[in-house]
Design an enzyme around this catalytic site. Structure first.
Site, PDB file in Angstrom:
ATOM      1  N   GLY A 190       0.787  -1.215  -0.121  1.00 55.02           N
ATOM      2  CA  GLY A 190      -0.041  -0.025   0.019  1.00 55.02           C
ATOM      3  C   GLY A 190       0.936   1.389  -0.083  1.00 55.02           C
ATOM      4  O   GLY A 190       1.768   1.209  -0.774  1.00 55.02           O
ATOM      5  N   SER A 191       0.390   2.327   0.877  1.00 52.04           N
ATOM      6  CA  SER A 191       1.196   3.661   0.766  1.00 52.04           C
ATOM      7  C   SER A 191       0.585   4.499   1.687  1.00 52.04           C
ATOM      8  O   SER A 191      -0.489   4.264   2.167  1.00 52.04           O
ATOM      9  CB  SER A 191       1.252   4.382  -0.619  1.00 52.04           C
ATOM     10  OG  SER A 191       1.882   3.295  -1.645  1.00 52.04           O
TER      11      SER A 191
END
Length: 803
Positions: free
Chosen positions: A242-243
């Site tokens: 993800g981020s």
């Protein structure tokens, strides 16, 4: 606009391949293709970062491919072997490879590639795409091949002299692009596509007009759990990849301009590694940042006026369609009451045996007008005499990203970014941005099938198939009715995809953020209109989202935001879940009567972790033990003292329900088990995290700070391939990768950034671990962007490449 070619129906490429071509042409100027005699100049600065200048996009791509090959030629050659479907031929069928972000057996990869990729169809699609897309492809292929020619017999040890290192063809580039597009769809479900086979002949046919028996509650629960488990493995449910991205506007920043944190959490190994670069075509664009795959444009980065990042979004990239089969004919299905034939395709791939002999293997895949048939037995989605399931992937054949990122490179404001996003060229990400004018921007304007909430209800499949949507996010529609297929809104640039006006976007002057939950949690003050559930919902699932919604307001509350403040906040490494559950556990430790040695050690180590502030710093004692404990304890039903409350999503769940004897017993078992795992791996429960947590690609004693997805640590790192501690410790293979903070002054961008794992995958390169050491020390290099800064910080002589 060019009309796309007509493609054959069989699902070599999936049906949405046509939609990709319809929007491939863009109004954005791309410049003419470069002359054969053009040249690219590569200047390197600290840490091997290339600054590449060329007169046109094709020549620029030529230089990018050459520079990337200088650092990662063996990685690229291995990836080309994957997209050619030749892993079993050279590495045998017992080996594995990386397809998208999944590690799969070589035969699965090769058979999927043979089934999905169609060179003739891909070539026609690219011929109908924009001039910029075609120029980028030609230039990249030529640049990589030029590097192989210039360095014949002098490649790194991992691939020098190997027969699988061959020049790149244009079709290889097309395949590599397609593999990136579908890595959140068909690519992630490759084994499910290959696992679909008609039921055996002795299976009883469905009785005309008879409905199958509805599954009981226990069976449904089992199917839901199976769906979650499979989709988690595929990276499509609660994926650790993800981020984080934060954008701050003029109301909150010390300089009154925009500021951005970009913190993608992506693999540290394989083709999805980021690569840093600075790209300039004089008079057209000047942009710096990083990209994954064989990309010749910056995907996350900044120019003189705007900075942006991406986070993997919650949008759905595909739907499944539940097919009603013709009684007694399991390869025929009904559409609006009329029978249709599935199309069988025998795919072939070659395998090198242990004796060195090569044989050919064949596998049959089945296709429908929606796309390939698949089967996910663990989710109860089986091919039976009554039903089958077909996949429709919205990203198949999408060739619009070149125009999107050219628009980004030329942008002067976040409004320009929004316009560039309008062609739906970002396949599976949110965009978060800030500009020099003090605007902060969030958008999930990515590829999502056009299916709204009303259609989900109207086109619900069988009860068992419908159950996997709320529990695992898997969308299954009634495939027996044509009116249940994706809408084709004329307002959409791509028929079948949700048009930009009905996607999520907001511009503010205070802040926005995303940590892989939906648009709904961009900012507490934003009121969103009705948006399709396929884009996102209002359930907060990620501990990191909770961390962002806690830590960003705390940071702003201390004063105006600065780049150094943003950097310090990210690398403070707060472990949210430890803060929420360890106080209860440690109180319970005090009440234990005559605890066993494992529990005494575990309680002492976790007390040390708590005393250190619940932070996943390299010096933190007991942090690794908490992770092993929480890896098990977090999955226990009813483990929280305060369960999730949708009305209080940031505050809940929290605590441990130790007042319940059965729950408490399982919690203590989880702690004792974690102590045993840590001991068996050869580490003390109270060891420093930095002595346990290291990069998977290097044996260098470089401590890695940060925490796992399950812990809610914003600086997210983890071990996806082999979760859990081993004698080699916690071997980090994904997480914080290219991390940047950017603002603007009178000259232009002011950026500090690092690539945690370094530019090169070559163990002999000084750039394999140099930035990993910076990351370990929490040092953020300032990036040279302006020509005078690049000239001053140049390392070595410029390389001028004539085509």
């Amino acid at each position: 606009m060019k009309r796309p070619p007509t493609l054959p129906r069989p699902a070599t490429l999936l049906p949405l391949v046509l939609a990709g071509a319809l929007a491939a042409c863009s109004s954005l100027p791309s410049g003419p293709a470069g002359p054969a005699g053009g040249s690219a100049t590569i200047v390197r600065t600290a840490h091997g970062v290339p600054h590449i200048t060329a007169p046109d996009l094709e020549t620029l791509a030529f230089g990018v491919a050459y520079a990337q090959a200088q650092d990662n030629v063996c990685q690229t050659a291995d990836h080309l072997l994957t997209v050619r479907g030749e892993r079993s031929l050279f590495f045998g069928e017992k080996g594995t490879g990386i397809l998208g972000v999944r590690t799969l057996p070589n035969p699965v990869i090769d058979a999927f590639v043979a089934a999905h990729m169609d060179d003739a169809a891909l070539t026609r699609l690219w011929a109908a795409s924009s001039a910029a897309s075609q120029a980028q492809a030609r230039g990249y292929v030529a640049g990589y091949n030029r590097f192989l020619q210039d360095h014949a017999g002098k490649l790194p040890a991992a691939c020098n002299g190997q027969p699988w290192v061959r020049p790149m063809a244009l079709t290889d580039y097309y395949r590599a692009t397609e593999a990136i597009q579908v890595q959140a769809g068909a690519g992630a479900l490759a084994d499910a596509i290959l696992g679909a086979a008609p039921p055996k002949a002795e299976a009883a046919p469905a009785r005309t007009g008879a409905a199958p028996a509805a599954p009981d509650a226990a069976r449904l629960a089992e199917q839901v759990a199976g769906a979650q488990a499979y989709l988690r493995e595929a990276g499509l449910f609660e994926s650790p990849l993800g981020s984080n991205a934060w954008a701050f506007g003029k109301d909150t920043t010390a300089n009154g301009r925009g500021m951005l944190l970009g913190n993608p959490h992506f693999p540290w190994v394989g083709p999805s590694r980021f690569y840093q670069m600075h790209l300039t075509v004089p008079g057209q664009f000047d942009v710096m940042g990083a990209s994954i795959g064989l990309a010749a444009l910056v995907q996350i980065g900044f120019n003189r006026d705007v900075a942006w990042s991406h986070t993997v979004s919650t949008g759905k990239r595909f739907t499944l369609h539940e097919l009603a089969l013709v009684p007694g004919q399991p390869t025929r299905y009904l559409l609006d009451g009329q029978p249709r034939d599935m199309v069988a395709k025998a795919v072939r791939y070659r395998v090198k045996g242990e004796d060195g002999q090569v044989s050919e293997k064949t596998h049959t895949v089945w296709n429908t007008h929606y796309g390939p048939v698949l089967a996910i037995p663990r989710a109860g989605l089986n091919w039976t005499a009554e039903r089958a399931y077909a996949l429709q992937d919205a990203n198949a054949g999408g060739l619009r990203s070149t125009e999107t990122y050219l628009g980004f490179a030329r942008a002067r404001s976040v409004d320009d970014l929004r316009q560039a996003l309008g062609n739906l060229g970002t396949p599976w990400v949110n965009t978060i941005a800030a500009d020099r004018h003090g605007q902060a921007f969030y958008a999930d304007m990515s590829v999502v099938p056009d299916v709204d909430a009303a259609q989900l209800q109207r086109c619900a499949p069988s009860r068992a198939a419908a159950a996997v949507l709320p529990a695992a996010g898997l969308v299954v529609l009634d495939g027996s009715r044509s009116d249940c297929n994706w809408k084709k809104d004329p307002a959409s640039p791509v028929p079948g995809l949700t048009p930009p006006a009905r996607l999520a976007a907001v511009k503010r002057t205070d802040w926005v953020h995303n940590s892989n939950d939906s648009f709904f949690y961009t900012h507490p003050a934003v009121s969103w209109p009705a948006i399709s559930p396929l884009v996102g919902d209002d359930v907060l699932r990620r501990p990191r989202t909770r961390s962002g919604l806690i830590e960003i307001p705390e940071m702003i509350g201390k004063g105006k935001v600065t780049l150094t403040g943003i950097q310090a906040q990210l690398f403070e490494n707060r472990n949210l879940m430890a803060r929420l559950v360890l106080p209860d556990l440690l109180e319970g430790c005090k009440a234990l009567a005559n605890p066993a040695a494992d529990l005494r050690e575990g309680c002492a180590a976790l007390q040390a972790f708590a005393s250190g502030g619940y932070r996943n710093d390299a010096s933190a004692r007991g942090a690794h033990l908490f992770r092993e404990f929480w890896r098990t304890a977090s999955t226990l039903p009813g483990v929280y003292r305060v369960p999730y409350d949708k009305a209080r999503p940031v505050d809940t769940p929290s605590g441990l329900r130790l007042t319940d004897a059965a729950t408490a017993a399982k919690v203590w078992d989880a702690l004792a088990g974690a102590v045993k795992k840590v001991r068996d791996a050869g580490f003390a429960p109270d060891a420093e995290l930095g002595a346990v947590q290291r990069a998977v690609f290097s044996d260098a004693a470089i401590p890695v700070h940060g925490g796992d997805e399950i812990e809610g640590t914003l600086n997210n790192i983890g071990d996806r391939a082999r979760p859990g501690i081993s004698p080699r410790g916690l071997r980090i293979d994904y997480g914080t990768s290219y991390v940047q903070t950017v603002t603007f002054d009178e000259r232009g961008p002011v950026a500090q950034a690092l690539l945690t794992y370094g530019q090169s995958t070559n163990p002999a390169s000084p750039h394999q671990t140099d930035q990993l050491r910076l990351y370990a020390a929490k040092q953020w290099p300032t990036l040279p962007f302006h020509p005078e800064d690049v000239a001053r910080e140049r390392v070595g002589e410029p390389l001028v490449l004539k085509r």
